[in-house]
Enzyme design. Structure first.
Site, PDB file in Angstrom:
ATOM      1  N   HIS A  60       0.972  -1.363   0.099  1.00 48.79           N
ATOM      2  CA  HIS A  60      -0.054   0.085  -0.042  1.00 48.79           C
ATOM      3  C   HIS A  60       0.828   1.306   0.103  1.00 48.79           C
ATOM      4  O   HIS A  60       0.409   2.364   0.416  1.00 48.79           O
ATOM      5  CB  HIS A  60      -1.050   0.144   1.244  1.00 48.79           C
ATOM      6  CG  HIS A  60      -2.001  -1.060   1.017  1.00 48.79           C
ATOM      7  ND1 HIS A  60      -3.387  -0.511   0.429  1.00 48.79           N
ATOM      8  CD2 HIS A  60      -2.183  -2.174   1.056  1.00 48.79           C
ATOM      9  CE1 HIS A  60      -4.124  -1.866   0.379  1.00 48.79           C
ATOM     10  NE2 HIS A  60      -3.326  -2.649   0.773  1.00 48.79           N
ATOM     11  N   ASP A  62       2.233   2.180  -3.166  1.00 46.17           N
ATOM     12  CA  ASP A  62       2.514   2.462  -4.426  1.00 46.17           C
ATOM     13  C   ASP A  62       1.581   3.556  -4.787  1.00 46.17           C
ATOM     14  O   ASP A  62       2.014   4.709  -5.539  1.00 46.17           O
ATOM     15  CB  ASP A  62       2.119   1.219  -5.334  1.00 46.17           C
ATOM     16  CG  ASP A  62       1.064   0.675  -5.464  1.00 46.17           C
ATOM     17  OD1 ASP A  62       0.188   0.893  -4.681  1.00 46.17           O
ATOM     18  OD2 ASP A  62       0.775  -0.482  -6.409  1.00 46.17           O
ATOM     19  N   SER A  93     -11.920 -18.357 -22.462  1.00 46.50           N
ATOM     20  CA  SER A  93     -11.129 -18.767 -21.358  1.00 46.50           C
ATOM     21  C   SER A  93     -10.886 -20.304 -21.079  1.00 46.50           C
ATOM     22  O   SER A  93     -12.030 -21.070 -21.223  1.00 46.50           O
ATOM     23  CB  SER A  93     -11.818 -18.159 -20.135  1.00 46.50           C
ATOM     24  OG  SER A  93     -11.468 -18.698 -18.941  1.00 46.50           O
ATOM     25  N   ALA A 147      -5.759 -14.271  -4.770  1.00 43.29           N
ATOM     26  CA  ALA A 147      -4.761 -14.946  -3.612  1.00 43.29           C
ATOM     27  C   ALA A 147      -4.026 -13.567  -3.225  1.00 43.29           C
ATOM     28  O   ALA A 147      -2.851 -13.863  -2.674  1.00 43.29           O
ATOM     29  CB  ALA A 147      -4.322 -15.829  -3.904  1.00 43.29           C
ATOM     30  N   LEU A 149      -1.618 -12.405  -5.691  1.00 43.73           N
ATOM     31  CA  LEU A 149      -0.643 -12.667  -6.438  1.00 43.73           C
ATOM     32  C   LEU A 149      -0.917 -12.079  -7.846  1.00 43.73           C
ATOM     33  O   LEU A 149      -0.120 -12.275  -8.772  1.00 43.73           O
ATOM     34  CB  LEU A 149      -0.475 -14.111  -6.564  1.00 43.73           C
ATOM     35  CG  LEU A 149      -0.238 -15.014  -5.378  1.00 43.73           C
ATOM     36  CD1 LEU A 149      -0.029 -16.546  -5.671  1.00 43.73           C
ATOM     37  CD2 LEU A 149       0.938 -14.499  -4.412  1.00 43.73           C
ATOM     38  N   SER A 150      -1.816 -10.920  -7.945  1.00 42.20           N
ATOM     39  CA  SER A 150      -1.985 -10.204  -8.988  1.00 42.20           C
ATOM     40  C   SER A 150      -2.454 -10.998 -10.408  1.00 42.20           C
ATOM     41  O   SER A 150      -1.663 -10.837 -11.520  1.00 42.20           O
ATOM     42  CB  SER A 150      -0.476  -9.460  -9.634  1.00 42.20           C
ATOM     43  OG  SER A 150      -0.376  -8.591  -8.701  1.00 42.20           O
ATOM     44  N   SER A 151      -3.442 -12.001 -10.271  1.00 42.19           N
ATOM     45  CA  SER A 151      -3.923 -12.652 -11.215  1.00 42.19           C
ATOM     46  C   SER A 151      -4.529 -11.609 -12.372  1.00 42.19           C
ATOM     47  O   SER A 151      -4.400 -11.889 -13.649  1.00 42.19           O
ATOM     48  CB  SER A 151      -5.229 -13.543 -10.768  1.00 42.19           C
ATOM     49  OG  SER A 151      -6.016 -12.851 -10.046  1.00 42.19           O
ATOM     50  N   ASP A 196       1.427  -3.807  -9.814  1.00 45.46           N
ATOM     51  CA  ASP A 196       1.319  -5.130 -10.240  1.00 45.46           C
ATOM     52  C   ASP A 196       1.773  -5.293 -11.674  1.00 45.46           C
ATOM     53  O   ASP A 196       2.264  -6.233 -12.121  1.00 45.46           O
ATOM     54  CB  ASP A 196       0.032  -5.593  -9.759  1.00 45.46           C
ATOM     55  CG  ASP A 196      -0.500  -5.630  -8.317  1.00 45.46           C
ATOM     56  OD1 ASP A 196       0.434  -5.437  -7.533  1.00 45.46           O
ATOM     57  OD2 ASP A 196      -1.568  -5.642  -7.812  1.00 45.46           O
ATOM     58  N   TYR A 248      -9.988  -1.227   0.261  1.00 45.55           N
ATOM     59  CA  TYR A 248      -9.071  -0.556  -0.384  1.00 45.55           C
ATOM     60  C   TYR A 248      -9.027   0.830  -0.725  1.00 45.55           C
ATOM     61  O   TYR A 248      -8.163   1.536  -0.594  1.00 45.55           O
ATOM     62  CB  TYR A 248      -8.837  -1.476  -1.836  1.00 45.55           C
ATOM     63  CG  TYR A 248      -7.336  -1.122  -2.618  1.00 45.55           C
ATOM     64  CD1 TYR A 248      -6.419  -2.093  -2.507  1.00 45.55           C
ATOM     65  CD2 TYR A 248      -7.159  -0.137  -3.342  1.00 45.55           C
ATOM     66  CE1 TYR A 248      -5.240  -1.685  -3.037  1.00 45.55           C
ATOM     67  CE2 TYR A 248      -6.120   0.131  -3.968  1.00 45.55           C
ATOM     68  CZ  TYR A 248      -4.883  -0.490  -3.770  1.00 45.55           C
ATOM     69  OH  TYR A 248      -3.781  -0.502  -4.451  1.00 45.55           O
TER      70      TYR A 248
HETATM   71  C1  GLA Z   1      -3.038  -4.492  -4.862  1.00 45.53           C
HETATM   72  C2  GLA Z   1      -2.865  -3.466  -5.839  1.00 45.53           C
HETATM   73  C3  GLA Z   1      -1.380  -2.674  -5.761  1.00 45.53           C
HETATM   74  C4  GLA Z   1      -1.001  -2.329  -4.533  1.00 45.53           C
HETATM   75  C5  GLA Z   1      -1.382  -3.473  -3.465  1.00 45.53           C
HETATM   76  C6  GLA Z   1      -0.952  -3.181  -2.039  1.00 45.53           C
HETATM   77  O1  GLA Z   1      -2.166  -5.609  -5.388  1.00 45.53           O
HETATM   78  O2  GLA Z   1      -3.128  -3.699  -7.127  1.00 45.53           O
HETATM   79  O3  GLA Z   1      -1.335  -1.558  -6.499  1.00 45.53           O
HETATM   80  O4  GLA Z   1      -1.780  -1.140  -3.888  1.00 45.53           O
HETATM   81  O5  GLA Z   1      -2.726  -3.877  -3.548  1.00 45.53           O
HETATM   82  O6  GLA Z   1       0.485  -3.079  -1.900  1.00 45.53           O
END
Ligand code: GLA
Length: 407
Positions: A60, A62, A93, A147, A149-151, A196, A248
């Site tokens: 948090h 960025d 998909s 999760a 992990l930036s899916s 991400d 968020y």
């Molecule tokens: C998510 C958001 C990111 C970042 C993180 C927390 O992954 O996509 O931009 O803010 O939360 O660090």
């Protein structure tokens, strides 16, 4: 125990395929190739891959113009793609067994489900003035959804990468990451930062990515825990979150309010020296805690970079654990299953442990000596099952490459 480097939970439904189950589950590039052929009856022009990420530290920060230190995972989104001349997009998909179709001219922002992360990329690129036509796309991913992990970034970034190549746009990597972020913010409607998409696009194998989210300066910091007898164990608590929900956004709003009250452009501009006195000016206990997390977390990222450069994994672990404590007490974004994981891992002698990603569940990364992984995995699993939770998937993460073309 032999630790998997990919989660055992990758779910892929099999399309009309000549692949064996084993090939299908292991080779998502072949799965998307097969699905593309099923969709179009032709060969794709190429296959691209963009990874999920783990954030080592810097949570948090960025969207506060601060610092982050993620690395890319072997788990990734795969896309087989080919251009169409009729201004239409068709997407299949592999994971869901669903197909959708859009006309480019009809795209309008809004989250209509998984395909919005792709449709939004066409929209974002066209809004930015890039000449992008239609396409046929087949998508598969083994990045666990929700999760931490930036899916979603993996899906956005794989398409930005593909369209950049297919339409010969020559967009620089950081600009590509920004376009993927526009998709997430303006099309899907999640008010996230750049971490991400930057990680998925820019990371390099064997390195963590230090990113200054204000200047956009990056440093590829060598990160090879295995060479020093350490490993990063990822514990997926199976507690799921959504960034589109309110928490968020309220954290982000709190940070903006705190910066405004402190008279700075962003919390990045507040020094960790004399922090407590400075934050008194906020006159609001919640804002004090939110700001304290961000300012101290920025400082921890810088210290973590120093620890990496010195191969000091003990120091890195301590910073990770301090980061978790700050997320728990000050930013209030952890929950019971991630706190339990951290507590058990540390009790088993881990060098450090912290939740990664946006929060409210998802994954915990545990930095530990390789010889301790078995005990940590066993004890965390026992703690979960003893408390009525499902056994968490575990895997060892190694820093992988960022987005690119495979064929
Ligand atoms: C998510 C958001 C990111 C970042 C993180 C927390 O992954 O996509 O931009 O803010 O939360 O660090």
């Amino acid at each position: 125990m032999r630790w998997p480097t990919e989660p055992a939970t990758a779910v892929c439904r099999r399309p009309s395929s000549t692949l064996t189950d084993k090939e299908f589950l292991v080779n998502l590039d072949l799965a998307v190739l097969d699905a593309y052929r099923g969709l179009t009856g032709t060969e794709p022009e190429g296959i691209w891959r963009a990874p999920g990420r783990i954030n080592l530290i810097g949570e948090h920060t960025d969207y506060n113009d601060g610092f982050v230190l993620p690395f890319a995972l072997p788990q990734a989104a795969y896309l087989a793609a080919g251009r169409r001349g009729d201004g239409r997009i068709r997407i299949v998909s592999v994971d869901l067994g669903e197909t959708v179709e859009y006309a480019l001219a009809e795209l309008s922002p809004g989250n209509a489900g998984w395909h919005s992360y792709l449709a939004g990329v066409f929209w974002a690129m066209r809004e930015a003035g890039h000449t992008v036509g239609g396409a046929d796309l087949a998508l598969a991913s083994d990045v666990p959804i929700g999760a931490g992990l930036s899916s979603s970034a993996a899906i956005e970034c794989v398409l930005v990468s593909a369209l950049n190549d297919l339409y010969d746009l020559g967009i620089e990597p950081m600009q590509r990451a920004k376009l993927a972020r526009v998709t997430e913010n303006a099309y899907v409607g999640a008010p996230t930062g750049l971490m991400d998409q930057a990680a998925s696009t820019l990371c390099e194998e064997g390195r963590a990515l230090f990113l200054d989210c204000r200047s956009l300066e990056v440093e590829q910091v060598p990160f090879d825990p295995a060479a020093h007898g350490y490993a990063v164990l990822v514990v997926d608590t199976l507690t799921r979150h959504s960034h589109a929900d309110g928490e968020y956004a309220t954290r982000r709003a709190d940070c903006e309010r705190a910066a405004e009250l402190l008279g700075v452009p962003a919390l990045r501009d507040v020094s960790v020296e004399g922090l407590d006195e400075r934050l008194e000016a906020l006159g609001d206990e919640r804002l004090v805690r939110r700001a304290r997390h961000v300012v101290t977390e920025d400082a921890r990222v810088l210290e973590a970079c120093t620890a990496l450069r010195e191969d000091d994994f003990r120091a890195l672990g301590e910073l990770m654990t301090a980061s978790h404590a700050s997320m728990r007490a000050d930013y209030e974004i952890t929950e019971a299953s991630v706190d339990l994981t951290v507590e058990v891992a540390l009790a088993q002698g881990a060098a450090g442990a912290r939740m990664t990603g946006g929060g409210f569940g998802g994954c915990v990364l545990v930095l530990a000596e390789t010889g301790q992984l078995d005990a940590i995995g066993t004890e965390v699993t026992a703690a979960f099952t003893d408390s009525g939770r499902k056994a968490p998937p575990l895997f060892v993460a190694r820093p992988a490459a960022g987005a690119g073309r495979l064929t």
